[in-house]
Write an enzyme that holds these catalytic residues in place. Structure first.
Site, mmCIF file in Angstrom:
data_model
loop_
_atom_site.group_PDB
_atom_site.id
_atom_site.type_symbol
_atom_site.label_atom_id
_atom_site.label_comp_id
_atom_site.label_asym_id
_atom_site.label_seq_id
_atom_site.Cartn_x
_atom_site.Cartn_y
_atom_site.Cartn_z
ATOM 1 C CB ALA A 32 33.589 32.051 -71.147
ATOM 2 C CD GLU A 52 26.116 24.631 -66.593
ATOM 3 O OE1 GLU A 52 26.650 25.542 -67.351
ATOM 4 O OE2 GLU A 52 26.610 23.758 -65.966
ATOM 5 C CB ALA A 53 24.598 20.900 -68.535
ATOM 6 C CG HIS A 507 45.074 23.908 -67.445
ATOM 7 N ND1 HIS A 507 46.533 24.325 -67.000
ATOM 8 C CD2 HIS A 507 44.650 23.835 -66.415
ATOM 9 C CE1 HIS A 507 46.678 24.652 -65.691
ATOM 10 N NE2 HIS A 507 45.480 24.350 -65.464
HETATM 11 C C1 FAD Z 1 39.653 19.951 -61.542
HETATM 12 C C2 FAD Z 1 40.237 21.401 -62.354
HETATM 13 C C3 FAD Z 1 41.216 22.046 -61.724
HETATM 14 C C4 FAD Z 1 41.590 23.239 -62.456
HETATM 15 N N1 FAD Z 1 42.559 24.003 -61.499
HETATM 16 C C5 FAD Z 1 43.014 25.269 -62.371
HETATM 17 C C6 FAD Z 1 43.434 26.354 -61.527
HETATM 18 O O1 FAD Z 1 43.824 26.163 -60.295
HETATM 19 N N2 FAD Z 1 43.786 27.551 -62.239
HETATM 20 C C7 FAD Z 1 43.326 27.740 -63.557
HETATM 21 O O2 FAD Z 1 43.794 28.793 -63.895
HETATM 22 N N3 FAD Z 1 42.535 26.859 -64.300
HETATM 23 C C8 FAD Z 1 42.260 25.823 -63.504
HETATM 24 N N4 FAD Z 1 41.414 24.781 -64.448
HETATM 25 C C9 FAD Z 1 41.037 24.952 -65.983
HETATM 26 C C10 FAD Z 1 40.006 26.303 -65.883
HETATM 27 O O3 FAD Z 1 39.182 25.959 -64.807
HETATM 28 C C11 FAD Z 1 39.475 26.103 -67.142
HETATM 29 O O4 FAD Z 1 40.502 26.265 -68.114
HETATM 30 C C12 FAD Z 1 38.407 27.002 -67.368
HETATM 31 O O5 FAD Z 1 37.502 27.332 -66.282
HETATM 32 C C13 FAD Z 1 37.656 26.736 -68.599
HETATM 33 O O6 FAD Z 1 36.539 27.767 -68.773
HETATM 34 P P1 FAD Z 1 35.155 27.383 -69.830
HETATM 35 O O7 FAD Z 1 34.462 28.620 -69.788
HETATM 36 O O8 FAD Z 1 35.926 27.231 -71.170
HETATM 37 O O9 FAD Z 1 34.622 26.292 -69.587
HETATM 38 P P2 FAD Z 1 33.926 25.584 -68.272
HETATM 39 O O10 FAD Z 1 34.095 26.808 -67.046
HETATM 40 O O11 FAD Z 1 34.188 24.404 -68.024
HETATM 41 O O12 FAD Z 1 32.362 25.905 -68.512
HETATM 42 C C14 FAD Z 1 31.624 25.230 -69.438
HETATM 43 C C15 FAD Z 1 30.151 24.875 -68.863
HETATM 44 O O13 FAD Z 1 29.223 24.585 -69.918
HETATM 45 C C16 FAD Z 1 28.425 23.772 -69.498
HETATM 46 N N5 FAD Z 1 28.013 22.975 -70.615
HETATM 47 C C17 FAD Z 1 28.676 22.361 -71.465
HETATM 48 N N6 FAD Z 1 27.985 21.411 -72.271
HETATM 49 C C18 FAD Z 1 26.685 21.857 -72.087
HETATM 50 C C19 FAD Z 1 25.433 21.627 -72.591
HETATM 51 N N7 FAD Z 1 25.328 20.929 -73.755
HETATM 52 N N8 FAD Z 1 24.292 22.348 -72.322
HETATM 53 C C20 FAD Z 1 24.410 23.261 -71.260
HETATM 54 N N9 FAD Z 1 25.406 23.432 -70.598
HETATM 55 C C21 FAD Z 1 26.647 22.835 -71.037
HETATM 56 C C22 FAD Z 1 29.191 22.926 -68.585
HETATM 57 O O14 FAD Z 1 28.279 22.393 -67.445
HETATM 58 C C23 FAD Z 1 29.948 24.222 -67.800
HETATM 59 O O15 FAD Z 1 29.297 24.933 -66.771
HETATM 60 C C24 FAD Z 1 41.020 23.658 -63.790
HETATM 61 C C25 FAD Z 1 40.262 22.641 -64.203
HETATM 62 C C26 FAD Z 1 39.578 21.625 -63.698
HETATM 63 C C27 FAD Z 1 38.698 20.704 -64.120
#
Ligand code: FAD
Length: 570
Positions: A32, A52-53, A507
């Site tokens: 996101a 970003e961490a 997920h």
């Molecule tokens: C191994 C794996 C396989 C998956 N396979 C699929 C798939 O094939 N298809 C699919 O649709 N979904 C898949 N998913 C799920 C999908 O990728 C996630 O639901 C989605 O990417 C979540 O997005 P997000 O922005 O909520 O979190 P994230 O993309 O996890 O982003 C959060 C970010 O915040 C950063 N962060 C956290 N805390 C801090 C802090 N205190 N300070 C600074 N930075 C911080 C993290 O390092 C990270 O970069 C998979 C997930 C994983 C882990």
């Protein structure tokens, strides 16, 4: 010296200097966060900071799909999870990307929107504007689909989406068998209708991962109004006079503050965002009191309501060669050539080659189960680090994303795997704190099969897989069922197998759920209820988990969220 509201610690008053303040401070450069950074910085007059961490998204394992299991463990949070009593006390860690792009840089690239009825349900829960007609334009805006534009699909968005390029005969046989078992053959399960069986769709370009970094962030990085800082841990949100004014973060052993003139946007993911809210004094008072964190806002639902897709695999030995046999040097050369010249073949393989969405439960009218087929399989192998302990397929899957790097071995026999996924789990988990020290991982509790209905639903999905493997189309190819094996027939035996082998798909959603009632953490414009200038925009705001993988829905949320942020500009 003055105190930031409720945070109790005297801090030197820091007047925001021009170079300490941005219009928007985005916390977390994950799925996101990268979409937000790209969209908000399109206006040259808007200054954006992304914190970003993790480090930059570099290296072959990030880009080459078949190398995803070789990702080093330092790009993964591997959050510890409390022993899961519903799985015999197992402690499989929670995988999430700690790298620019977050889980978009480490996931398995499966592209699924879910069912449009999921979004109508969000709207019915009070999330005005999030029904199918409210989300469809944002799914379309984000993507560049290989078939081009139609009323459901986008053709000019930043992220490249297409069908798998693995071209395996067993995939075609599986699709024919599923059709024989009664599932409609679907050309595009992200189009008008979801139910049915189809080739898997993936976010790839020329056979390589096309993450949010490639699609949204890279083109924006040359803009002077966007600053991206990696390898910094955000430790809390600063709240003054009832509104967020910035964040505190650590860079090496130094503590810094970034001020937000307009808003702080939390995009730290379904584990990271609730953790940061609690560290900032926004959360359940019992948790904050326990760790001596001064209360800023009493919000018992922060970190609650965690949802996850439980899954389990069936593995079959087949008569045809599968990707298990493709690891010989000669075949690898052939695949390397197919990859380099056509962006096709085994090197582009993710964990799914075909996908089915279906209703397995006796009374369900909407898809309640996803099946993911891959022409590849794992069988038990010896763990060299643990004195001959046998590692089963599910343990390896739980480690997916890094920990088992270098230790994963494909079984030598021709295997195929089908994973059954419960799309609408009833079980709920929670994210809480273990300490007020921001470097300590949060506490995650989740009983994956703690609700008897979820166990039953997973078994129903597995039984459908067996039915598909007993069709005229597939029977001639099946040598035997390796996992769980023909002896598993009774409900009791299935229960034992699933408790031993079920795993999560990583997920996680809904830990800062959007809504209108007292249990909602954010309102339908993604604003934290009760605090000004603070939004959460990531997978944690989903009111319920969608019927499919969660990457595309998270991108949709960030696309829509970016419009909300811009529309609400002071
Ligand atoms: C191994 C794996 C396989 C998956 N396979 C699929 C798939 O094939 N298809 C699919 O649709 N979904 C898949 N998913 C799920 C999908 O990728 C996630 O639901 C989605 O990417 C979540 O997005 P997000 O922005 O909520 O979190 P994230 O993309 O996890 O982003 C959060 C970010 O915040 C950063 N962060 C956290 N805390 C801090 C802090 N205190 N300070 C600074 N930075 C911080 C993290 O390092 C990270 O970069 C998979 C997930 C994983 C882990």
């Amino acid at each position: 010296v003055r105190e930031y509201e409720g945070q109790g610690e005297a801090m030197r008053t820091i007047q925001p200097r021009a170079d300490d303040a941005w219009d928007y401070v985005i916390v977390g450069g994950g799925t996101a966060g990268c979409v937000l950074a790209g969209r908000l910085s399109e206006d040259p007059a808007t200054e954006v900071l992304l914190l970003e961490a993790g480090g930059e998204a570099r290296g072959l394992a990030v880009r080459v799909p078949a190398l995803v299991q070789k990702l080093p463990s330092d790009v993964n949070w591997l959050y510890p999870v409390e022993p899961d009593l519903s799985l015999g006390g197992r402690e499989d860690p929670y995988s999430a990307g700690r790298i620019l792009g977050g889980s978009s840089s480490t996931n398995h690239m499966m592209w699924a929107r879910g069912n449009y009825r999921d979004y109508d349900e969000w709207e019915a829960l009070g999330c005005t504007g999030w029904g199918r007609h409210g989300v469809l334009p944002y799914f379309r805006r984000a993507e560049r689909f290989e078939d081009g534009r139609d009323p459901y699909r986008g053709a000019t968005g930043p992220i490249h989406v297409g069908r798998t390029k693995v071209d395996h005969r067993m995939t075609d046989v599986f699709i024919a068998a599923a059709a024989e078992a009664g599932l409609p053959r679907r050309r595009d399960y992200n189009g008008e209708e979801q139910e049915g069986v189809a080739l898997a769709q993936v976010n790839q370009r020329h056979g390589l991962r096309h993450s949010v970094v490639d699609a949204f962030l890279a083109p924006a990085r040359k803009r002077r109004n966007l600053q991206v800082v990696t390898s910094v841990l955000v430790t809390r949100v600063l709240v003054e006079g009832g509104r967020a004014i910035g964040v505190e973060y650590r860079i090496g052993d130094r503590q810094r503050i970034a001020f937000a003139r307009k808003e702080v946007l939390l995009s730290a993911g379904a584990v990271g965002s609730p953790k940061l809210l609690m560290l900032s004094g926004i959360g359940p008072p019992r948790v904050l009191e326990r760790f001596g964190i001064p209360l800023v806002l009493d919000m018992p639902s922060v970190g609650q309501n965690m949802q996850e897709h439980p899954a389990a695999s069936l593995v079959f030995e087949v008569t045809e060669r599968t990707l298990n046999q493709d690891l010989t040097p000669v075949r690898l050369i052939r695949h390397a050539l197919a990859f380099v010249f056509a962006g096709r073949g085994a090197i582009t393989s993710t964990s799914g080659h075909a996908v089915a969405f279906l209703s397995a439960g006796p009374n369900s009218t909407v898809p309640d189960t996803q099946l993911i087929f891959v022409a590849f399989g794992l069988s038990d192998i010896e763990d060299p680090n643990r004195g001959g302990e046998r590692l089963s397929a599910r343990r390896l899957t739980a480690r997916s994303g890094g920990r088992s790097a270098g230790r994963r071995q494909a079984a030598p026999d021709p295997l195929v795997t089908v994973t059954a996924v419960v799309l609408h789990p009833r079980g709920r988990g929670e994210v809480s704190l273990r300490s007020r020290d921001p470097t300590t991982p949060p506490q995650i509790r989740q009983e994956l099969l703690g609700d008897a209905a979820d166990l039953r639903a997973l078994m129903d999905g597995c039984l459908i897989v067996r039915r598909i493997f007993d069709t005229r189309a597939l029977r001639p190819y099946v040598v035997r069922e390796r996992l769980p094996g023909a002896a598993v027939v009774s409900q009791e035996a299935w229960g034992g197998y699933l408790r031993g082998h079920a795993f999560r798909l990583f997920h996680a959603t809904s830990t800062c759920a959007m809504g209108t009632g007292p249990e909602a953490v954010v309102d339908p414009r993604l604003r934290v209820r009760g605090i000004g200038s603070l939004r959460v925009i990531d997978a944690s705001v989903m009111p319920t988990i969608p019927s499919g993988n969660t990457h595309a829905p998270t991108i949709m949320i960030a696309e829509k969220g970016s419009d909300m942020v811009l529309d609400d500009r002071p």
